[in-house]
Every structure is written in C-alpha cells, then in structure tokens.
Design an enzyme around this catalytic site. Structure first.
Site, mmCIF file in Angstrom:
data_model
loop_
_atom_site.group_PDB
_atom_site.id
_atom_site.type_symbol
_atom_site.label_atom_id
_atom_site.label_comp_id
_atom_site.label_asym_id
_atom_site.label_seq_id
_atom_site.Cartn_x
_atom_site.Cartn_y
_atom_site.Cartn_z
ATOM 1 N N ALA A 67 -18.235 -5.759 -98.930
ATOM 2 C CA ALA A 67 -17.312 -4.628 -98.989
ATOM 3 C C ALA A 67 -16.916 -4.463 -100.453
ATOM 4 O O ALA A 67 -16.963 -5.423 -101.229
ATOM 5 C CB ALA A 67 -16.089 -4.909 -98.128
ATOM 6 N N GLY A 112 -19.660 -8.228 -96.214
ATOM 7 C CA GLY A 112 -19.969 -7.066 -95.383
ATOM 8 C C GLY A 112 -21.459 -6.744 -95.345
ATOM 9 O O GLY A 112 -21.933 -6.111 -94.394
ATOM 10 N N GLU A 115 -22.876 -8.983 -92.774
ATOM 11 C CA GLU A 115 -22.392 -8.454 -91.487
ATOM 12 C C GLU A 115 -23.168 -7.209 -91.071
ATOM 13 O O GLU A 115 -23.493 -7.025 -89.896
ATOM 14 C CB GLU A 115 -20.894 -8.136 -91.583
ATOM 15 C CG GLU A 115 -20.055 -9.384 -91.752
ATOM 16 C CD GLU A 115 -18.587 -9.076 -92.016
ATOM 17 O OE1 GLU A 115 -18.281 -8.538 -93.100
ATOM 18 O OE2 GLU A 115 -17.767 -9.364 -91.142
ATOM 19 N N GLU A 135 -16.068 -14.588 -97.970
ATOM 20 C CA GLU A 135 -14.714 -14.013 -97.912
ATOM 21 C C GLU A 135 -13.624 -15.016 -98.206
ATOM 22 O O GLU A 135 -12.608 -14.676 -98.811
ATOM 23 C CB GLU A 135 -14.466 -13.382 -96.531
ATOM 24 C CG GLU A 135 -15.140 -12.031 -96.335
ATOM 25 C CD GLU A 135 -16.563 -12.121 -95.846
ATOM 26 O OE1 GLU A 135 -17.133 -13.237 -95.847
ATOM 27 O OE2 GLU A 135 -17.124 -11.086 -95.458
HETATM 28 N N1 CO8 Z 1 -17.421 -5.171 -104.471
HETATM 29 C C1 CO8 Z 1 -17.291 -4.419 -105.591
HETATM 30 N N2 CO8 Z 1 -18.097 -4.520 -106.641
HETATM 31 C C2 CO8 Z 1 -19.100 -5.426 -106.587
HETATM 32 C C3 CO8 Z 1 -19.300 -6.238 -105.476
HETATM 33 C C4 CO8 Z 1 -18.407 -6.091 -104.367
HETATM 34 N N3 CO8 Z 1 -18.515 -6.774 -103.233
HETATM 35 N N4 CO8 Z 1 -20.334 -7.041 -105.708
HETATM 36 C C5 CO8 Z 1 -20.802 -6.725 -106.942
HETATM 37 N N5 CO8 Z 1 -20.041 -5.752 -107.463
HETATM 38 C C6 CO8 Z 1 -20.185 -5.135 -108.796
HETATM 39 C C7 CO8 Z 1 -19.687 -6.054 -109.894
HETATM 40 O O1 CO8 Z 1 -18.280 -5.941 -110.006
HETATM 41 C C8 CO8 Z 1 -20.433 -5.512 -111.106
HETATM 42 O O2 CO8 Z 1 -19.780 -4.343 -111.531
HETATM 43 P P1 CO8 Z 1 -19.565 -4.076 -113.122
HETATM 44 O O3 CO8 Z 1 -20.964 -3.994 -113.677
HETATM 45 O O4 CO8 Z 1 -18.831 -2.761 -113.172
HETATM 46 O O5 CO8 Z 1 -18.817 -5.227 -113.641
HETATM 47 C C9 CO8 Z 1 -21.765 -5.096 -110.527
HETATM 48 O O6 CO8 Z 1 -21.555 -4.951 -109.117
HETATM 49 C C10 CO8 Z 1 -22.858 -6.123 -110.757
HETATM 50 O O7 CO8 Z 1 -22.393 -7.371 -110.261
HETATM 51 P P2 CO8 Z 1 -22.371 -8.715 -111.140
HETATM 52 O O8 CO8 Z 1 -22.318 -8.396 -112.608
HETATM 53 O O9 CO8 Z 1 -21.342 -9.613 -110.587
HETATM 54 O O10 CO8 Z 1 -23.846 -9.262 -110.823
HETATM 55 P P3 CO8 Z 1 -24.311 -10.777 -110.834
HETATM 56 O O11 CO8 Z 1 -25.798 -10.744 -110.726
HETATM 57 O O12 CO8 Z 1 -23.704 -11.511 -111.968
HETATM 58 O O13 CO8 Z 1 -23.697 -11.405 -109.481
HETATM 59 C C11 CO8 Z 1 -23.117 -11.457 -107.137
HETATM 60 C C12 CO8 Z 1 -24.098 -10.967 -108.234
HETATM 61 C C13 CO8 Z 1 -23.237 -12.979 -107.001
HETATM 62 C C14 CO8 Z 1 -23.530 -10.793 -105.861
HETATM 63 C C15 CO8 Z 1 -21.668 -11.077 -107.555
HETATM 64 O O14 CO8 Z 1 -21.642 -9.701 -107.879
HETATM 65 C C16 CO8 Z 1 -20.645 -11.316 -106.461
HETATM 66 O O15 CO8 Z 1 -20.242 -12.437 -106.238
HETATM 67 N N6 CO8 Z 1 -20.211 -10.228 -105.782
HETATM 68 C C17 CO8 Z 1 -19.176 -10.311 -104.759
HETATM 69 C C18 CO8 Z 1 -19.715 -10.892 -103.479
HETATM 70 C C19 CO8 Z 1 -18.614 -10.989 -102.449
HETATM 71 O O16 CO8 Z 1 -17.641 -11.673 -102.606
HETATM 72 N N7 CO8 Z 1 -18.810 -10.250 -101.368
HETATM 73 C C20 CO8 Z 1 -17.870 -10.251 -100.279
HETATM 74 C C21 CO8 Z 1 -16.882 -9.179 -100.489
HETATM 75 S S1 CO8 Z 1 -15.571 -9.232 -99.272
HETATM 76 C C22 CO8 Z 1 -16.232 -8.553 -97.901
HETATM 77 O O17 CO8 Z 1 -17.371 -8.172 -97.866
HETATM 78 C C23 CO8 Z 1 -15.325 -8.428 -96.732
HETATM 79 C C24 CO8 Z 1 -15.993 -7.642 -95.610
HETATM 80 C C25 CO8 Z 1 -15.062 -7.297 -94.572
HETATM 81 C C26 CO8 Z 1 -14.041 -6.322 -95.050
HETATM 82 C C27 CO8 Z 1 -13.205 -5.948 -93.912
HETATM 83 C C28 CO8 Z 1 -12.113 -5.028 -94.289
HETATM 84 C C29 CO8 Z 1 -10.763 -5.575 -94.087
#
Ligand code: CO8
Length: 263
Positions: A67, A112, A115, A135
């Site tokens: 998400a 997400g 999921e 999460e």
């Molecule tokens: N949300 C928003 N932006 C994201 C997300 C995300 N989940 N994942 C990546 N991005 C963005 C980064 O912020 C970055 O943006 P910017 O270039 O503007 O800084 C861009 O995408 C590229 O990402 P990275 O530079 O971080 O790329 P890396 O190769 O270094 O890393 C990863 C890749 C490991 C995937 C890393 O981006 C990461 O850890 N992302 C987050 C993963 C995460 O925690 N996902 C779970 C999110 S919570 C969720 O999904 C809850 C679902 C249920 C919600 C229910 C509602 C209540």
C-alpha cells in the site's frame, strides 16, 4: 468507464491484461489504484471477449511494493478501517471472479502487493520476485486480507513467522511454501501465465467458475463439515443444467474436442 490513471489494460486472445502502472513508486497501491482495479474487474465481468485475466506490475523490479505508505501515514483509526474495508471489497471481488485470474509476480510483492497476489486464483513468479508482509515494521498489520489468505495458502506456522517477523522471502522459498504455483525466468513470465490460462480457458467456463466458488466457500465459514460441502453438492447438481455439460460429455463420448460456450 473512468479514466485510468494508474492502470493499463489490454485485451489479447481473450485475455485481459491489467498492469499496475506506478513504476516510480514500485507500483505501490494508492487508494485511487484500488478504486481503478475495482472498476476494471467490474467492467469486464460480463464482457464475453474476456475469458481470463493476467494481473501484473509495470517494469522489471516490482509487482506491487505494498500500500502507498505516504498516503495512510497520518490516518485516523476510522480512516484506516475504511481503507481496509474498501480494499477487502475489491480483493474479494478478484478472489470470487468468475473468470480465472493469474498474478504474474514480476518483482516485489510486499504488504498489499503480496495480499493482491494472494487474492488472485494462481500466482506465477519470476525468479527475482520477493514476497513478504512487512507491515509489523510500520507498526500495523496487513489490512487487505493478508492475515487470512497467507494462512490459507501456506499454513498457520509459516504464516505466523512471516507475519510476525516481517521477513521477506525469495521466489524459490515462496514456491517451496506453496505461496506461488510456479517460478520462471522473468523473460518467460507472461508466456507461462498465458499457457496456464489458455489451458483453463479451454475448459467449461461455467464449471471453472463453479470450482472457484466452491473452493472459496471452504474458507468462508464452511470449514470441513459445514456449508461449503453442501455448496459443492448444490453446484455439482447445477452443472447438469448447463450446455457446457452436455457438450463436454458428448464430446468425450464422441471422441472429439469439446467446444464450450460458457452457458
Ligand atoms: N509506498 C509508497 N512508496 C513506496 C513504497 C510503498 N509501499 N514502496 C516503495 N515506494 C517508493 C519509495 O519511497 C521510492 O520513492 P522515491 O524514489 O520518491 O524515494 C521508490 O518507491 C523506490 O523505492 P526505493 O528507493 O525504496 O527502492 P529500493 O530498491 O531501495 O527498495 C523496497 C525497494 C525494499 C521494496 C523498498 O522500497 C521498501 O521497503 N518499500 C516498502 C515496502 C513495504 O513496507 N510495504 C508494505 C507497505 S504497508 C502495506 O502494504 C499495508 C497493506 C494494508 C493496508 C491496509 C489499509 C489500512
């Protein structure tokens, strides 16, 4: 049909290709993307040109990285609950879709994203795919069905480990756990999904829809002795009133290939 901002769609060979298209954010699911997904699945539900769906993410790095964290970081409990509820509705729609839906997992499937892949009927992953429910790192739990569907797919013990540690796993491990059906080289990902989908699409469409319905019922209150067994009995009986049933059995007895109409 609404203007799509975050998805692209294409129909080829009776397959609807849906691509989540926010590669700069690793295809993170903002609320608008979920609304669009809902709209697209709704739109093609009764379109006879579409007999199956492949869902994937744009680029070669990510299916969906979760998400969109930037969007819900300041949410109140009520807003969080609503977001979760709406996501559940859409993911349930995918899970209960009457046409087969395959997730082509081409990279990160986190939070997400994992999921969403689990809401699809089958998952095929490229070798670089990474799965996880991180999460807890953010102080939240999965809100799009992850605490339920992960248990269904890989069992309670393994699911609890992934959900509580937030650990990510690679495609090979995902296959070993039963989280994905197949792992292939990234270049072969679409071809593998198409091969499986074409096989399913050559079967009786009403029967395939009923298989989906009966299997899903198992996980929704039916359990081992409850309604879902009765559901299969009812659905089985209903197959007998379809043209597909007549065609399928006739074709077998006449030693020819069936031509199903989905009726
Ligand atoms: N949300 C928003 N932006 C994201 C997300 C995300 N989940 N994942 C990546 N991005 C963005 C980064 O912020 C970055 O943006 P910017 O270039 O503007 O800084 C861009 O995408 C590229 O990402 P990275 O530079 O971080 O790329 P890396 O190769 O270094 O890393 C990863 C890749 C490991 C995937 C890393 O981006 C990461 O850890 N992302 C987050 C993963 C995460 O925690 N996902 C779970 C999110 S919570 C969720 O999904 C809850 C679902 C249920 C919600 C229910 C509602 C209540």
């Amino acid at each position: 049909m609404m203007q799509l901002e975050n998805l692209t769609t294409e129909i080829k060979g009776n397959i609807l290709y849906i691509t989540i298209n926010r590669p700069k954010n690793l295809n993170a699911l903002n609320i608008k993307t979920i609304v669009e997904l809902d709209e697209v699945f709704e739109e093609y539900m009764y379109n006879d040109d579409v007999k199956g769906v492949i869902l994937t993410g744009a680029g070669e790095k990510s299916f969906v990285a979760g998400a969109d964290i930037s969007e819900f970081a300041d949410f109140t409990p009520a807003q969080g609950k609503t977001m979760s509820e709406n996501g559940h509705d859409t993911f349930d729609k995918i899970e209960n879709y009457t046409k087969p839906v395959i997730a082509a997992v081409n990279g990160y499937a986190l939070g997400g994203g994992c999921e969403l892949a689990m809401a699809c009927h089958l998952r095929v992953a490229s070798e670089n795919a990474i799965f996880g429910q991180p999460e807890v790192n953010l102080g939240i739990i999965p809100g799009y069905g992850g605490t339920q569907r992960l248990v269904e797919l890989i069992g309670k013990g393994k699911a609890l480990e992934l959900l509580m540690t937030g650990d990510s796993i690679n495609a090979a491990m995902a296959k070993e756990l039963g989280l994905v059906n197949h792992v292939v080289a990234q270049a072969d990902l679409m071809a593998k999904c198409e091969e499986i989908l074409n096989k399913i699409m050559s079967k009786g469409p009403v029967a395939v829809a009923k298989v989906i319905q009966c299997v899903n019922a198992h996980y929704r209150g039916g359990g081992y002795v409850g309604d879902s067994y009765q559901g299969e009995i009812t659905q089985f009986g209903q197959c007998m009133e379809t043209e597909d049933f007549v065609e399928g059995t006739s074709a077998f007895l006449e030693k020819r290939k069936p031509e199903f109409k989905g009726k």
